[in-house]
Design a protein around this motif. Structure first.
Motif, PDB file in Angstrom:
ATOM      1  N   GLY A  47       0.814  -1.206   0.000  1.00  0.00           N
ATOM      2  CA  GLY A  47       0.000   0.000   0.000  1.00  0.00           C
ATOM      3  C   GLY A  47       0.849   1.259   0.000  1.00  0.00           C
ATOM      4  O   GLY A  47       2.074   1.221  -0.068  1.00  0.00           O
ATOM      5  N   SER A  48       0.180   2.399   0.100  1.00  0.00           N
ATOM      6  CA  SER A  48       0.870   3.689   0.067  1.00  0.00           C
ATOM      7  C   SER A  48       1.419   4.060   1.438  1.00  0.00           C
ATOM      8  O   SER A  48       1.017   3.502   2.469  1.00  0.00           O
ATOM      9  CB  SER A  48      -0.101   4.785  -0.391  1.00  0.00           C
ATOM     10  N   VAL A  49       2.324   5.026   1.442  1.00  0.00           N
ATOM     11  CA  VAL A  49       2.861   5.566   2.689  1.00  0.00           C
ATOM     12  C   VAL A  49       1.733   6.167   3.524  1.00  0.00           C
ATOM     13  O   VAL A  49       1.642   5.947   4.733  1.00  0.00           O
ATOM     14  CB  VAL A  49       3.927   6.639   2.405  1.00  0.00           C
ATOM     15  N   GLU A  50       0.853   6.907   2.862  1.00  0.00           N
ATOM     16  CA  GLU A  50      -0.243   7.574   3.564  1.00  0.00           C
ATOM     17  C   GLU A  50      -1.162   6.572   4.244  1.00  0.00           C
ATOM     18  O   GLU A  50      -1.591   6.776   5.386  1.00  0.00           O
ATOM     19  CB  GLU A  50      -1.056   8.435   2.583  1.00  0.00           C
ATOM     20  N   ARG A  51      -1.458   5.491   3.562  1.00  0.00           N
ATOM     21  CA  ARG A  51      -2.341   4.467   4.130  1.00  0.00           C
ATOM     22  C   ARG A  51      -1.684   3.801   5.347  1.00  0.00           C
ATOM     23  O   ARG A  51      -2.321   3.576   6.369  1.00  0.00           O
ATOM     24  CB  ARG A  51      -2.678   3.426   3.063  1.00  0.00           C
ATOM     25  N   HIS A 204     -11.855  -3.664  10.498  1.00  0.00           N
ATOM     26  CA  HIS A 204     -10.636  -4.461  10.491  1.00  0.00           C
ATOM     27  C   HIS A 204     -10.326  -4.944   9.078  1.00  0.00           C
ATOM     28  O   HIS A 204      -9.182  -4.921   8.619  1.00  0.00           O
ATOM     29  CB  HIS A 204     -10.792  -5.645  11.440  1.00  0.00           C
ATOM     30  N   GLY A 205     -11.355  -5.423   8.380  1.00  0.00           N
ATOM     31  CA  GLY A 205     -11.189  -5.839   6.993  1.00  0.00           C
ATOM     32  C   GLY A 205     -10.999  -7.324   6.789  1.00  0.00           C
ATOM     33  O   GLY A 205     -11.225  -7.839   5.686  1.00  0.00           O
ATOM     34  N   ASP A 206     -10.590  -8.038   7.839  1.00  0.00           N
ATOM     35  CA  ASP A 206     -10.412  -9.496   7.733  1.00  0.00           C
ATOM     36  C   ASP A 206     -10.559 -10.117   9.123  1.00  0.00           C
ATOM     37  O   ASP A 206      -9.699 -10.881   9.573  1.00  0.00           O
ATOM     38  CB  ASP A 206      -9.044  -9.816   7.126  1.00  0.00           C
ATOM     39  N   TYR A 207     -11.651  -9.791   9.792  1.00  0.00           N
ATOM     40  CA  TYR A 207     -11.837 -10.240  11.172  1.00  0.00           C
ATOM     41  C   TYR A 207     -12.275 -11.697  11.176  1.00  0.00           C
ATOM     42  O   TYR A 207     -13.387 -12.045  10.790  1.00  0.00           O
ATOM     43  CB  TYR A 207     -12.879  -9.364  11.874  1.00  0.00           C
ATOM     44  N   ASN A 208     -11.368 -12.581  11.599  1.00  0.00           N
ATOM     45  CA  ASN A 208     -11.658 -14.007  11.659  1.00  0.00           C
ATOM     46  C   ASN A 208     -10.926 -14.629  12.847  1.00  0.00           C
ATOM     47  O   ASN A 208     -10.245 -13.931  13.607  1.00  0.00           O
ATOM     48  CB  ASN A 208     -11.273 -14.703  10.347  1.00  0.00           C
ATOM     49  N   VAL A 221      -6.185  -8.210  18.893  1.00  0.00           N
ATOM     50  CA  VAL A 221      -6.635  -8.213  17.503  1.00  0.00           C
ATOM     51  C   VAL A 221      -5.421  -7.875  16.638  1.00  0.00           C
ATOM     52  O   VAL A 221      -4.725  -6.888  16.894  1.00  0.00           O
ATOM     53  CB  VAL A 221      -7.749  -7.178  17.258  1.00  0.00           C
ATOM     54  N   VAL A 222      -5.164  -8.704  15.628  1.00  0.00           N
ATOM     55  CA  VAL A 222      -3.967  -8.531  14.800  1.00  0.00           C
ATOM     56  C   VAL A 222      -4.334  -8.545  13.316  1.00  0.00           C
ATOM     57  O   VAL A 222      -5.476  -8.795  12.944  1.00  0.00           O
ATOM     58  CB  VAL A 222      -2.928  -9.637  15.101  1.00  0.00           C
ATOM     59  N   ASN A 223      -3.319  -8.290  12.483  1.00  0.00           N
ATOM     60  CA  ASN A 223      -3.449  -8.338  11.022  1.00  0.00           C
ATOM     61  C   ASN A 223      -4.483  -7.348  10.496  1.00  0.00           C
ATOM     62  O   ASN A 223      -5.476  -7.724   9.863  1.00  0.00           O
ATOM     63  CB  ASN A 223      -3.772  -9.759  10.550  1.00  0.00           C
ATOM     64  N   PHE A 224      -4.227  -6.084  10.715  1.00  0.00           N
ATOM     65  CA  PHE A 224      -5.116  -5.006  10.259  1.00  0.00           C
ATOM     66  C   PHE A 224      -4.792  -4.522   8.846  1.00  0.00           C
ATOM     67  O   PHE A 224      -5.353  -3.524   8.409  1.00  0.00           O
ATOM     68  CB  PHE A 224      -4.987  -3.797  11.199  1.00  0.00           C
ATOM     69  N   LEU A 225      -3.894  -5.181   8.149  1.00  0.00           N
ATOM     70  CA  LEU A 225      -3.399  -4.626   6.886  1.00  0.00           C
ATOM     71  C   LEU A 225      -4.481  -4.509   5.815  1.00  0.00           C
ATOM     72  O   LEU A 225      -4.317  -3.773   4.838  1.00  0.00           O
ATOM     73  CB  LEU A 225      -2.226  -5.448   6.365  1.00  0.00           C
ATOM     74  N   ASN A 226      -5.603  -5.216   5.971  1.00  0.00           N
ATOM     75  CA  ASN A 226      -6.706  -5.106   5.010  1.00  0.00           C
ATOM     76  C   ASN A 226      -7.792  -4.162   5.505  1.00  0.00           C
ATOM     77  O   ASN A 226      -8.933  -4.220   5.049  1.00  0.00           O
ATOM     78  CB  ASN A 226      -7.316  -6.491   4.746  1.00  0.00           C
ATOM     79  N   PHE A 227      -7.421  -3.276   6.442  1.00  0.00           N
ATOM     80  CA  PHE A 227      -8.427  -2.394   7.027  1.00  0.00           C
ATOM     81  C   PHE A 227      -9.123  -1.556   5.949  1.00  0.00           C
ATOM     82  O   PHE A 227      -8.578  -1.322   4.865  1.00  0.00           O
ATOM     83  CB  PHE A 227      -7.786  -1.470   8.061  1.00  0.00           C
ATOM     84  N   SER A 228     -10.335  -1.123   6.268  1.00  0.00           N
ATOM     85  CA  SER A 228     -11.103  -0.302   5.331  1.00  0.00           C
ATOM     86  C   SER A 228     -12.028   0.616   6.120  1.00  0.00           C
ATOM     87  O   SER A 228     -12.158   0.492   7.335  1.00  0.00           O
ATOM     88  CB  SER A 228     -11.937  -1.193   4.394  1.00  0.00           C
ATOM     89  N   TYR A 229     -12.650   1.523   5.422  1.00  0.00           N
ATOM     90  CA  TYR A 229     -13.639   2.414   6.009  1.00  0.00           C
ATOM     91  C   TYR A 229     -14.916   2.194   5.217  1.00  0.00           C
ATOM     92  O   TYR A 229     -15.077   2.696   4.115  1.00  0.00           O
ATOM     93  CB  TYR A 229     -13.173   3.871   5.917  1.00  0.00           C
ATOM     94  N   GLN A 230     -15.812   1.366   5.772  1.00  0.00           N
ATOM     95  CA  GLN A 230     -17.017   0.986   5.060  1.00  0.00           C
ATOM     96  C   GLN A 230     -18.116   0.640   6.066  1.00  0.00           C
ATOM     97  O   GLN A 230     -18.028   1.012   7.229  1.00  0.00           O
ATOM     98  CB  GLN A 230     -16.728  -0.203   4.145  1.00  0.00           C
ATOM     99  N   ILE A 231     -19.146  -0.074   5.635  1.00  0.00           N
ATOM    100  CA  ILE A 231     -20.231  -0.464   6.529  1.00  0.00           C
ATOM    101  C   ILE A 231     -19.658  -1.380   7.610  1.00  0.00           C
ATOM    102  O   ILE A 231     -19.074  -2.420   7.318  1.00  0.00           O
ATOM    103  CB  ILE A 231     -21.342  -1.186   5.747  1.00  0.00           C
TER     104      ILE A 231
END
Length: 333
Positions: A47-51, A204-208, A221-231
Motif C-alpha cells: 500500500g501507500s505511505v499515507e495508508r 478491520h477488513g479481515d476479522y476471523n 486483535v492482529v493483522n489489520f493490513l486489510n483495514f477499510s472504512y465501510q459499513i
C-alpha cells in the motif's frame, strides 16, 4: 544459494530498526524476529505511505482506548517502511504469542464478537478526519455481488458448453439455478437500499478466528493490513459466516454471536438488514465456482467436489438460520 539469499534479506531489513535481532524465522506471510524488545514481525506491504501512516495512527489510538492490538514501528530514520534491495516495502509489527480463537468454543467466539463491537465503539471516538483514500465506495457490496453474479454466469456457460462433464461439473450444474436465484435476490434487494453515513466506519477488513489471539497481554486483535472504512457490519458478517461454516450453520450459535455484538454495540435496523444481505448471499458457492474458474480444469481435485457437496448439505441449515435472522430484522425495524 536461493536459501541463503532468503535468510540474509530479512536480516538486512531488520537492521533498519532500533533493535537487536537474536534470530529470524519464517512465519505465516511474514518473517518472525526474536529481538531484545520481544517478538516482531516483518511483513511485505504494497500500500501507500499515507495508508500505512493512517493505520499506524489508528492502532496507536486503539491502544489509548485499551484495545489490545498490534503496533507499527518506525525505522531508525523515522520511516514507516523499511525496504529491501528490490525496493519492496516492509512493515515491522508487534507480535502476540497465544492461542487463536477456537471455532469449537462458544466462549471464545462470543468473546471475539464482543471484542469486535468494542473495537468498533472505540474507532467511533477517533478524533481526526478520515482521509478520502481510506473510504470505500458506498455501493461496494452491491458492485461486488454484481461482479460475483457475472462470474457465476461465466462458469455456468463454460460448463454447459463442455461435452464431457466431470463429477464436480455435473453437481454444479444441478445446483446452479437454486443458488443463483438466491444470489440475484440479494443483489436486487441491495439495489433498493440507501446507505446512511452513520453506518460506515473503520473496519478491520479481515476479522476471523486467526486474527483474535488469547495472549498474556490480553485478547489481541492482529493483522489489520486489510483495514477499510465501510459499513461496519461487514466485519461482523465476515466473522459470523466463518464461524457458521465451521459449525454447520447452527442457528442458536449464530443468533448468540449477533446478540453478543448487539449487547456491546447496539445494531441499527439498517445495519441488521445489511448483515442479513451479507450472510444471505451464497458466498461459499461463488467461492468454489471462482476457484474452479481459476484452476486448471483438467487437474481439478476431488477436494473441490467435497467442498461443493458440503455447501449443498449445509444449505438447509443455512436457510433456517437466515429465516430466524430475517425475523430479528423485521422485529427491529
Amino acid at each position: 544459494m536461493e536459501g541463503i539469499f532468503m535468510y540474509i534479506r530479512p536480516e538486512q531489513i531488520a537492521e533498519q530498526y532500533e533493535m537487536e535481532v537474536k534470530s529470524i524465522s519464517k512465519g505465516r506471510d511474514c518473517f518472525l524476529c526474536e529481538t531484545d524488545l520481544g517478538m516482531r514481525a516483518l511483513k511485505e506491504y504494497r500500500g501507500s505511505v499515507e495508508r500505512a501512516e493512517f493505520l499506524a495512527g489508528m492502532l496507536d489510538f486503539l491502544k489509548e482506548q485499551n484495545i489490545v492490538a498490534e503496533q507499527i514501528f518506525y525505522t531508525k530514520e523515522g520511516e514507516i517502511f523499511a525496504r529491501d534491495e528490490e525496493e519492496q516495502n516492509y512493515l515491522l509489527l508487534s507480535v502476540f504469542r497465544g492461542a487463536e480463537c477456537d471455532t469449537k468454543s462458544r466462549e471464545d467466539m462470543v468473546y471475539a464478537v464482543r471484542l469486535l463491537a468494542g473495537l468498533h465503539n472505540a474507532t467511533e471516538q477517533y478524533p481526526d478526519e478520515v482521509p478520502e483514500f481510506v473510504k470505500m465506495n458506498p455501493n461496494a457490496l452491491l458492485l461486488l455481488y454484481e461482479k460475483h453474479n457475472r462470474e457465476l454466469r461465466q462458469v455456468r456457460n463454460y460448463i454447459r458448453g463442455r461435452k464431457q462433464k466431470n463429477e464436480f461439473e455435473e453437481m454444479f450444474m444441478r445446483q446452479f439455478a437454486g443458488f443463483f436465484e438466491k444470489a440475484q435476490a440479494v443483489t436486487e434487494q441491495l439495489q433498493n437500499m440507501e446507505i446512511c453515513e452513520e453506518l460506515t466506519g473503520f473496519c478491520h477488513g479481515d476479522y476471523n478466528q486467526h486474527n483474535v489471539v488469547f495472549s498474556r497481554e490480553g485478547v489481541a486483535v492482529v493483522n489489520f493490513l486489510n483495514f477499510s472504512y465501510q459499513i461496519r457490519v461487514s466485519d461482523l458478517s465476515n466473522f459470523v459466516r466463518k464461524m457458521m461454516e465451521k459449525n454447520n450453520w447452527n442457528t442458536s450459535l449464530g443468533m448468540e454471536l449477533i446478540g453478543a455484538y448487539d449487547s456491546v454495540r447496539k445494531l441499527k435496523p439498517q445495519e441488521l438488514s445489511y448483515l442479513y444481505f451479507y450472510l444471505a448471499y451464497p458466498e461459499k458457492f461463488w467461492k468454489i465456482a471462482n476457484h474452479y474458474s481459476q484452476s486448471h480444469k483438467a487437474w481439478l481435485s476431488g477436494r473441490n467436489t467435497e467442498k461443493l457437496s458440503k455447501v449443498i448439505t449445509q444449505e438447509g441449515a443455512r436457510e433456517h438460520f437466515l429465516q430466524t435472522l430475517a425475523g430479528k430484522v423485521e422485529n427491529r425495524i
